[in-house]
Design a protein around this motif. Structure first.
Motif, PDB file in Angstrom:
ATOM      1  N   ALA A  13      42.683 -42.142  76.942  1.00  0.00           N
ATOM      2  CA  ALA A  13      41.676 -42.653  78.173  1.00  0.00           C
ATOM      3  C   ALA A  13      41.630 -41.667  79.344  1.00  0.00           C
ATOM      4  O   ALA A  13      43.124 -41.314  79.199  1.00  0.00           O
ATOM      5  CB  ALA A  13      42.418 -43.955  78.026  1.00  0.00           C
ATOM      6  N   GLY A  14      41.443 -41.063  80.258  1.00  0.00           N
ATOM      7  CA  GLY A  14      41.622 -40.877  81.572  1.00  0.00           C
ATOM      8  C   GLY A  14      39.619 -40.334  81.934  1.00  0.00           C
ATOM      9  O   GLY A  14      38.642 -40.012  81.530  1.00  0.00           O
TER      10      GLY A  14
ATOM     11  N   ALA B 235      42.879 -35.447  83.430  1.00  0.00           N
ATOM     12  CA  ALA B 235      43.706 -36.663  83.312  1.00  0.00           C
ATOM     13  C   ALA B 235      43.713 -36.744  81.587  1.00  0.00           C
ATOM     14  O   ALA B 235      44.793 -37.356  81.710  1.00  0.00           O
ATOM     15  CB  ALA B 235      43.129 -37.961  83.982  1.00  0.00           C
ATOM     16  N   VAL B 236      42.702 -36.245  81.032  1.00  0.00           N
ATOM     17  CA  VAL B 236      42.716 -36.866  79.322  1.00  0.00           C
ATOM     18  C   VAL B 236      43.849 -35.423  79.202  1.00  0.00           C
ATOM     19  O   VAL B 236      44.932 -35.440  77.824  1.00  0.00           O
ATOM     20  CB  VAL B 236      41.170 -36.429  78.979  1.00  0.00           C
ATOM     21  CG1 VAL B 236      41.305 -35.810  77.881  1.00  0.00           C
ATOM     22  CG2 VAL B 236      40.273 -37.190  79.316  1.00  0.00           C
ATOM     23  N   PHE B 237      43.596 -34.163  79.796  1.00  0.00           N
ATOM     24  CA  PHE B 237      44.546 -33.348  79.002  1.00  0.00           C
ATOM     25  C   PHE B 237      46.213 -34.161  79.523  1.00  0.00           C
ATOM     26  O   PHE B 237      46.907 -33.611  78.321  1.00  0.00           O
ATOM     27  CB  PHE B 237      44.714 -31.922  80.635  1.00  0.00           C
ATOM     28  CG  PHE B 237      45.594 -31.046  79.530  1.00  0.00           C
ATOM     29  CD1 PHE B 237      45.540 -30.080  78.534  1.00  0.00           C
ATOM     30  CD2 PHE B 237      46.676 -31.112  80.658  1.00  0.00           C
ATOM     31  CE1 PHE B 237      46.795 -29.343  78.583  1.00  0.00           C
ATOM     32  CE2 PHE B 237      47.724 -29.926  80.805  1.00  0.00           C
ATOM     33  CZ  PHE B 237      47.664 -29.176  79.624  1.00  0.00           C
ATOM     34  N   LYS B 238      46.400 -34.556  80.857  1.00  0.00           N
ATOM     35  CA  LYS B 238      48.199 -35.181  80.474  1.00  0.00           C
ATOM     36  C   LYS B 238      48.067 -36.074  79.559  1.00  0.00           C
ATOM     37  O   LYS B 238      48.746 -35.870  79.149  1.00  0.00           O
ATOM     38  CB  LYS B 238      47.572 -35.884  81.648  1.00  0.00           C
ATOM     39  CG  LYS B 238      48.280 -34.513  83.339  1.00  0.00           C
ATOM     40  CD  LYS B 238      48.257 -35.540  84.184  1.00  0.00           C
ATOM     41  CE  LYS B 238      48.613 -34.944  85.486  1.00  0.00           C
ATOM     42  NZ  LYS B 238      48.269 -35.761  87.177  1.00  0.00           N
TER      43      LYS B 238
ATOM     44  N   ARG C  63      51.015 -35.551  73.685  1.00  0.00           N
ATOM     45  CA  ARG C  63      51.093 -36.282  71.655  1.00  0.00           C
ATOM     46  C   ARG C  63      51.926 -34.715  71.086  1.00  0.00           C
ATOM     47  O   ARG C  63      52.185 -33.627  72.188  1.00  0.00           O
ATOM     48  CB  ARG C  63      49.841 -36.073  71.483  1.00  0.00           C
ATOM     49  CG  ARG C  63      49.077 -37.535  72.227  1.00  0.00           C
ATOM     50  CD  ARG C  63      47.969 -38.123  71.372  1.00  0.00           C
ATOM     51  NE  ARG C  63      48.117 -37.327  70.443  1.00  0.00           N
ATOM     52  CZ  ARG C  63      47.700 -39.027  69.716  1.00  0.00           C
ATOM     53  NH1 ARG C  63      47.991 -39.996  70.611  1.00  0.00           N
ATOM     54  NH2 ARG C  63      47.530 -39.112  68.137  1.00  0.00           N
ATOM     55  N   SER C  64      52.239 -34.667  69.897  1.00  0.00           N
ATOM     56  CA  SER C  64      52.592 -33.329  69.384  1.00  0.00           C
ATOM     57  C   SER C  64      51.626 -33.007  68.895  1.00  0.00           C
ATOM     58  O   SER C  64      51.639 -31.781  67.489  1.00  0.00           O
ATOM     59  CB  SER C  64      53.935 -34.307  67.998  1.00  0.00           C
ATOM     60  OG  SER C  64      52.998 -35.341  67.610  1.00  0.00           O
TER      61      SER C  64
ATOM     62  N   LEU D 247      40.971 -27.220  77.695  1.00  0.00           N
ATOM     63  CA  LEU D 247      40.326 -27.844  78.243  1.00  0.00           C
ATOM     64  C   LEU D 247      39.896 -27.398  79.759  1.00  0.00           C
ATOM     65  O   LEU D 247      40.868 -27.204  79.956  1.00  0.00           O
ATOM     66  CB  LEU D 247      40.866 -29.438  78.296  1.00  0.00           C
ATOM     67  CG  LEU D 247      40.741 -30.368  77.370  1.00  0.00           C
ATOM     68  CD1 LEU D 247      41.497 -31.809  77.653  1.00  0.00           C
ATOM     69  CD2 LEU D 247      39.161 -30.911  76.931  1.00  0.00           C
ATOM     70  N   ASP D 248      39.327 -27.392  80.122  1.00  0.00           N
ATOM     71  CA  ASP D 248      38.691 -26.376  81.260  1.00  0.00           C
ATOM     72  C   ASP D 248      38.337 -27.884  82.540  1.00  0.00           C
ATOM     73  O   ASP D 248      37.309 -28.272  82.114  1.00  0.00           O
ATOM     74  CB  ASP D 248      37.950 -25.903  81.506  1.00  0.00           C
ATOM     75  CG  ASP D 248      36.971 -25.276  82.575  1.00  0.00           C
ATOM     76  OD1 ASP D 248      38.072 -25.198  83.414  1.00  0.00           O
ATOM     77  OD2 ASP D 248      36.293 -24.237  83.092  1.00  0.00           O
TER      78      ASP D 248
END
Length: 334
Positions: free
Chosen positions: A191-192, A197-200, A205-206, A328-329
């Protein structure tokens, strides 16, 4: 079986009762040629020939021998391999060759016995024997019969010089079977509302994507314990992220996600290629190596211990795909 004069003289007629040799078998067990040799060598010879000569006579009125009958009960005994049907074709062929040579060797002993009987009959010409003389003659004949057989067994080393031996036959190469299907794909949701936000979420995650091969093996075995068939099965999977709010992203955000996802997919599929290459090499090793049942588990551990190392090396080289586009850009975020 016929009874007929072999040779006659005016004084003594010699008749014979000599049927074809009866054939018997003696059981022997062994998982391979070496084990069979050990068992066969427990006897003085691998096969045997026995004639059991019996002499009987008729006398004339003057109590002189008028007729002698030589009766034989020849028996040839050869070994029977209990595990023959469960062995390899090459080992069966070597056993068959030895048995054929053994039967020929034992038939030669029978032929020598027939020659010795014929010689005895010839020597009885013009003999003048009473009961005592008959006893001495038959005793001498039995010794001559035994010597004819003994001399040939000694000359041929119990048949070994005429083919009565077993060559070492290696176990058959193992058969390697594999089931390595294309990876099944599954997703987890991220979600994001923005790429940042998606990158965070992903960064916590591993892994962003994950490949697993899930290999297993089973084997069947030859009579001597070597691997007959080695079967590898696998259920490879690839887990990929799914952006929950993808449909709400702008064109630039979607392009950033799509580019990362495509590169991540290529990266995870290369993990499958590495696994497939490892399986191919395993197959070559299985076929070229003599593996015993008791060593199989250790063999599996040794051969597969480097598989994860190769996967880790690929991740280290590509920084888990980051230097191959798995990034991710967020520049298109509002």
């Amino acid at each position: 079986m016929s009874v007929q004069p072999l040779e006659a003289t005016m004084a003594i007629t010699v008749k014979t009762k000599i049927p074809k040799p009866a054939k018997k078998t003696s059981n022997v067990s062994g998982v391979d040629m070496a084990a069979l040799e050990t068992e066969l060598d427990k006897n003085s010879s691998w096969g045997s020939y026995a004639a059991a000569p019996v002499f009987s006579a008729k006398f004339d009125k003057s109590k002189k021998v008028s007729e002698i009958t030589v009766a034989l009960k020849p028996v040839i005994t050869v070994p029977k391999w209990n595990e023959y049907a469960r062995s390899t074709k090459k080992r069966q062929a070597e056993w068959d060759r030895m048995i054929k040579a053994l039967e020929k060797y034992l038939s030669s002993l029978h032929a020598l016995m027939l020659e010795a009987v014929a010689k005895f009959a010839a020597e009885m010409k013009d003999k003048d024997l009473d009961k005592s003389g008959l006893g001495a003659a038959t005793k001498e004949a039995k010794a001559a019969f035994a010597k004819a057989v003994k001399d040939y067994t000694s000359k041929t080393s119990n048949g070994s010089s005429v083919g009565v031996y077993l060559d070492y036959i290696e176990p058959d190469p193992a058969t390697f079977k594999k089931t390595v299907p294309a990876p099944k794909s599954s997703t987890y949701t991220v979600a994001g509302k923005t790429i940042a936000a998606v990158f965070k979420v992903l960064d916590k995650r591993s892994f962003w994507g994950r490949y697993r091969s899930h290999p297993k093996y089973k084997a069947s075995f030859q009579l001597d314990g070597h691997v007959k068939t080695f079967t590898l099965t696998s259920k490879p999977t690839i887990i990929m992220p799914k952006w929950k709010d993808y449909s709400k992203g702008n064109k630039g955000q979607k392009a950033s996600w799509d580019s990362m996802w495509k590169s991540l997919d290529v990266h995870e599929k290369h993990h499958h290629t590495i696994f497939s290459d490892c399986v191919t090499q395993l197959g070559k090793t299985v076929i070229s190596t003599e593996i015993l049942e008791e060593d199989l588990e250790e063999f599996w551990k040794d051969e597969t211990s480097s598989w994860q190392d190769k996967q880790d090396a690929f991740d280290d080289k590509t920084d888990h795909g980051a230097n191959k586009g798995v990034v991710l850009d967020a520049s298109s975020d509002p």
